[in-house]
Write a protein that holds these residues in place. Structure first.
Motif, PDB file in Angstrom:
ATOM      1  N   GLN A 178     -15.113  20.421  -2.585  1.00  0.00           N
ATOM      2  CA  GLN A 178     -16.399  20.796  -3.009  1.00  0.00           C
ATOM      3  C   GLN A 178     -17.196  21.493  -2.095  1.00  0.00           C
ATOM      4  O   GLN A 178     -18.638  21.166  -2.037  1.00  0.00           O
ATOM      5  CB  GLN A 178     -16.751  19.772  -3.958  1.00  0.00           C
ATOM      6  N   VAL A 179     -16.891  22.303  -1.071  1.00  0.00           N
ATOM      7  CA  VAL A 179     -17.417  22.902  -0.279  1.00  0.00           C
ATOM      8  C   VAL A 179     -18.743  24.055  -0.918  1.00  0.00           C
ATOM      9  O   VAL A 179     -18.375  24.923  -1.681  1.00  0.00           O
ATOM     10  CB  VAL A 179     -16.621  23.617   1.046  1.00  0.00           C
ATOM     11  N   GLN A 180     -20.006  23.900  -0.528  1.00  0.00           N
ATOM     12  CA  GLN A 180     -20.960  24.808  -0.900  1.00  0.00           C
ATOM     13  C   GLN A 180     -21.018  25.714   0.314  1.00  0.00           C
ATOM     14  O   GLN A 180     -21.364  25.433   1.324  1.00  0.00           O
ATOM     15  CB  GLN A 180     -22.230  24.145  -1.058  1.00  0.00           C
ATOM     16  N   LEU A 181     -20.930  26.919   0.021  1.00  0.00           N
ATOM     17  CA  LEU A 181     -20.904  28.287   0.817  1.00  0.00           C
ATOM     18  C   LEU A 181     -22.481  28.432   1.133  1.00  0.00           C
ATOM     19  O   LEU A 181     -23.094  28.172   0.163  1.00  0.00           O
ATOM     20  CB  LEU A 181     -19.873  29.374   0.242  1.00  0.00           C
ATOM     21  N   PRO A 182     -22.557  28.916   2.322  1.00  0.00           N
ATOM     22  CA  PRO A 182     -23.989  29.414   2.503  1.00  0.00           C
ATOM     23  C   PRO A 182     -24.387  30.756   1.678  1.00  0.00           C
ATOM     24  O   PRO A 182     -23.321  31.521   1.311  1.00  0.00           O
ATOM     25  CB  PRO A 182     -24.038  30.109   4.174  1.00  0.00           C
ATOM     26  N   ALA A 183     -25.514  30.788   1.190  1.00  0.00           N
ATOM     27  CA  ALA A 183     -26.096  31.804   0.203  1.00  0.00           C
ATOM     28  C   ALA A 183     -25.532  33.094   0.598  1.00  0.00           C
ATOM     29  O   ALA A 183     -24.968  33.819  -0.315  1.00  0.00           O
ATOM     30  CB  ALA A 183     -27.634  31.734  -0.034  1.00  0.00           C
ATOM     31  N   PRO A 184     -25.575  33.754   1.857  1.00  0.00           N
ATOM     32  CA  PRO A 184     -25.401  35.050   1.987  1.00  0.00           C
ATOM     33  C   PRO A 184     -23.899  35.206   1.939  1.00  0.00           C
ATOM     34  O   PRO A 184     -23.513  36.139   1.522  1.00  0.00           O
ATOM     35  CB  PRO A 184     -25.785  35.158   3.698  1.00  0.00           C
ATOM     36  N   THR A 190     -19.508  37.131  -3.997  1.00  0.00           N
ATOM     37  CA  THR A 190     -19.806  37.463  -5.610  1.00  0.00           C
ATOM     38  C   THR A 190     -19.807  39.153  -5.773  1.00  0.00           C
ATOM     39  O   THR A 190     -19.247  39.758  -6.660  1.00  0.00           O
ATOM     40  CB  THR A 190     -20.998  36.793  -5.938  1.00  0.00           C
ATOM     41  N   GLY A 191     -20.455  39.641  -4.726  1.00  0.00           N
ATOM     42  CA  GLY A 191     -20.614  41.289  -4.975  1.00  0.00           C
ATOM     43  C   GLY A 191     -19.337  42.102  -4.923  1.00  0.00           C
ATOM     44  O   GLY A 191     -19.004  42.650  -5.626  1.00  0.00           O
ATOM     45  N   PHE A 192     -18.379  41.587  -3.929  1.00  0.00           N
ATOM     46  CA  PHE A 192     -17.040  41.974  -3.968  1.00  0.00           C
ATOM     47  C   PHE A 192     -15.997  41.795  -5.140  1.00  0.00           C
ATOM     48  O   PHE A 192     -15.414  42.683  -5.665  1.00  0.00           O
ATOM     49  CB  PHE A 192     -16.356  41.774  -2.722  1.00  0.00           C
ATOM     50  N   SER A 193     -16.191  40.620  -5.320  1.00  0.00           N
ATOM     51  CA  SER A 193     -15.568  40.055  -6.661  1.00  0.00           C
ATOM     52  C   SER A 193     -15.974  41.014  -7.689  1.00  0.00           C
ATOM     53  O   SER A 193     -14.815  41.006  -8.746  1.00  0.00           O
ATOM     54  CB  SER A 193     -15.853  38.630  -6.800  1.00  0.00           C
ATOM     55  N   ARG A 194     -16.826  41.117  -8.006  1.00  0.00           N
ATOM     56  CA  ARG A 194     -17.486  41.731  -9.327  1.00  0.00           C
ATOM     57  C   ARG A 194     -16.890  43.182  -9.266  1.00  0.00           C
ATOM     58  O   ARG A 194     -16.791  43.959 -10.120  1.00  0.00           O
ATOM     59  CB  ARG A 194     -18.664  41.840  -9.261  1.00  0.00           C
ATOM     60  N   CYS A 195     -16.397  43.749  -8.145  1.00  0.00           N
ATOM     61  CA  CYS A 195     -15.891  45.122  -8.180  1.00  0.00           C
ATOM     62  C   CYS A 195     -14.121  45.109  -8.591  1.00  0.00           C
ATOM     63  O   CYS A 195     -13.534  46.084  -8.661  1.00  0.00           O
ATOM     64  CB  CYS A 195     -15.746  45.708  -6.557  1.00  0.00           C
ATOM     65  N   CYS A 196     -13.654  43.769  -8.530  1.00  0.00           N
ATOM     66  CA  CYS A 196     -12.240  43.914  -8.765  1.00  0.00           C
ATOM     67  C   CYS A 196     -11.497  44.585 -10.140  1.00  0.00           C
ATOM     68  O   CYS A 196     -10.757  45.212  -9.927  1.00  0.00           O
ATOM     69  CB  CYS A 196     -11.800  42.166  -8.933  1.00  0.00           C
ATOM     70  N   SER A 197     -12.167  44.389 -11.306  1.00  0.00           N
ATOM     71  CA  SER A 197     -11.902  44.876 -12.393  1.00  0.00           C
ATOM     72  C   SER A 197     -11.758  46.505 -12.228  1.00  0.00           C
ATOM     73  O   SER A 197     -11.087  46.987 -12.636  1.00  0.00           O
ATOM     74  CB  SER A 197     -12.338  44.242 -13.639  1.00  0.00           C
TER      75      SER A 197
END
Length: 305
Positions: A178-184, A190-197
């Motif tokens: 349950q590691v919380q990644l730094p915001a940047p 998230t930004g790259f992930s949203r490009c996937c589809s």
């Protein structure tokens, strides 16, 4: 639900149409297509997979991930069994093409964004776990369809260094601890992930741009397409229902099983001097046919939830 699913499929078709138009207009070259593959495979898909693991989970989700993994292992064994007799009457130059395309679908490239679109983030999580056995089979039994099996050391190296497998390994660490990644970093993923589809559908559109649809469907292609996209997923669905597997896990596994032939089919056929033309037609025909079958499977599987 059905309105949202219809909209999702319509959006995916429009994205593919954009890729087709760009290819036909000469705005994407063959070298550009390969660049798209590299960007998706080495950056966007890994980010998409890692992001899928960045959620809070319960014991139920852990058990479901285990069920998805076991289910995938069973499906891969089923593929190996089918390959022993399904294509025995095919020419020697084509038989390994269809055997490999049975073992290795396009689930990793196309299935992940579709699973996420249809079933949400949990769907993507289970899909990522589902793909682990296929990645292993791809570099072992898959390669042996065309040539002598790779050495165990080489097969292990290719599996462990595959970018999507590395992403799963990183994601599992983040998930279990349950590691919380730094915001940047989180926002970058998230930004790259949203490009996937979008990027994936765009690429599939460029593949369709190379096709003369008038000469695409042969008897063998239709036979394989019905097996790959209809008969085998239906058999898997029936078995999972009999075993009372979690409905969401069942939906993801069946949808991933119903993906078209993997793009690497044509690459390996060329490398090992098998029937490259049959391999290309196999990939393109099943991809084109999946534009019909994938929405149908999505409706059926979401209705069963």
């Amino acid at each position: 639900m059905y309105g949202d699913l219809f909209n999702l499929m319509a959006v995916m078709l429009l994205m593919m149409a954009a890729g087709l138009l760009l290819m036909k207009a000469g705005l994407i070259s063959r070298e550009g297509k390969q660049s798209l593959v590299n960007i998706i495979l080495y950056l966007i898909l890994p980010c998409n997979i890692i992001k899928a693991f960045c959620i809070e989970i319960s014991l139920r989700e852990i058990q479901a991930m285990g069920a998805a993994l076991i289910g995938s292992l069973g499906i891969q064994m089923f593929y190996v069994l089918l390959n022993r007799f399904l294509y025995n009457r095919f020419p020697d130059s084509e038989k390994p093409v269809y055997q490999y395309a049975t073992l290795c679908s396009n689930a990793g490239f196309l299935g992940n964004p579709i699973a996420q679109g249809v079933f949400g983030d949990l769907g993507l999580l289970y899909a990522s776990v589902f793909l682990i056995p296929q990645r292993v089979v791809m570099w072992t039994a898959g390669i042996s369809c065309f040539a002598q099996a790779a050495s165990r050391k080489e097969a292990v190296r290719k599996v462990l260094l595959h970018p999507c497998i590395i992403a799963v390994e990183i994601g599992l660490v983040l998930l279990l601890f349950q590691v919380q990644l730094p915001a940047p970093l989180d926002q970058t993923l998230t930004g790259f992930s949203r490009c996937c589809s979008g990027m994936t559908m765009l690429y599939i559109g460029t593949v369709l741009g190379d096709v003369d649809f008038r000469t695409l469907a042969s008897v063998r292609q239709v036979y394989f397409g019905m097996l790959r996209l209809v008969v085998i997923p239906a058999a898997v669905w029936g078995v999972f229902l009999l075993l009372r597997v979690d409905p969401l896990v069942t939906g993801v596994c069946v949808l991933m099983t119903a993906m078209p032939a993997g793009n690497t089919t044509a690459i390996l056929a060329a490398k090992y001097h098998k029937n490259e033309e049959a391999a290309v037609r196999c990939v393109v025909f099943t991809t084109a046919l999946s534009l019909i079958t994938t929405p149908v499977w999505s409706f059926l599987l979401t209705a069963a939830l």
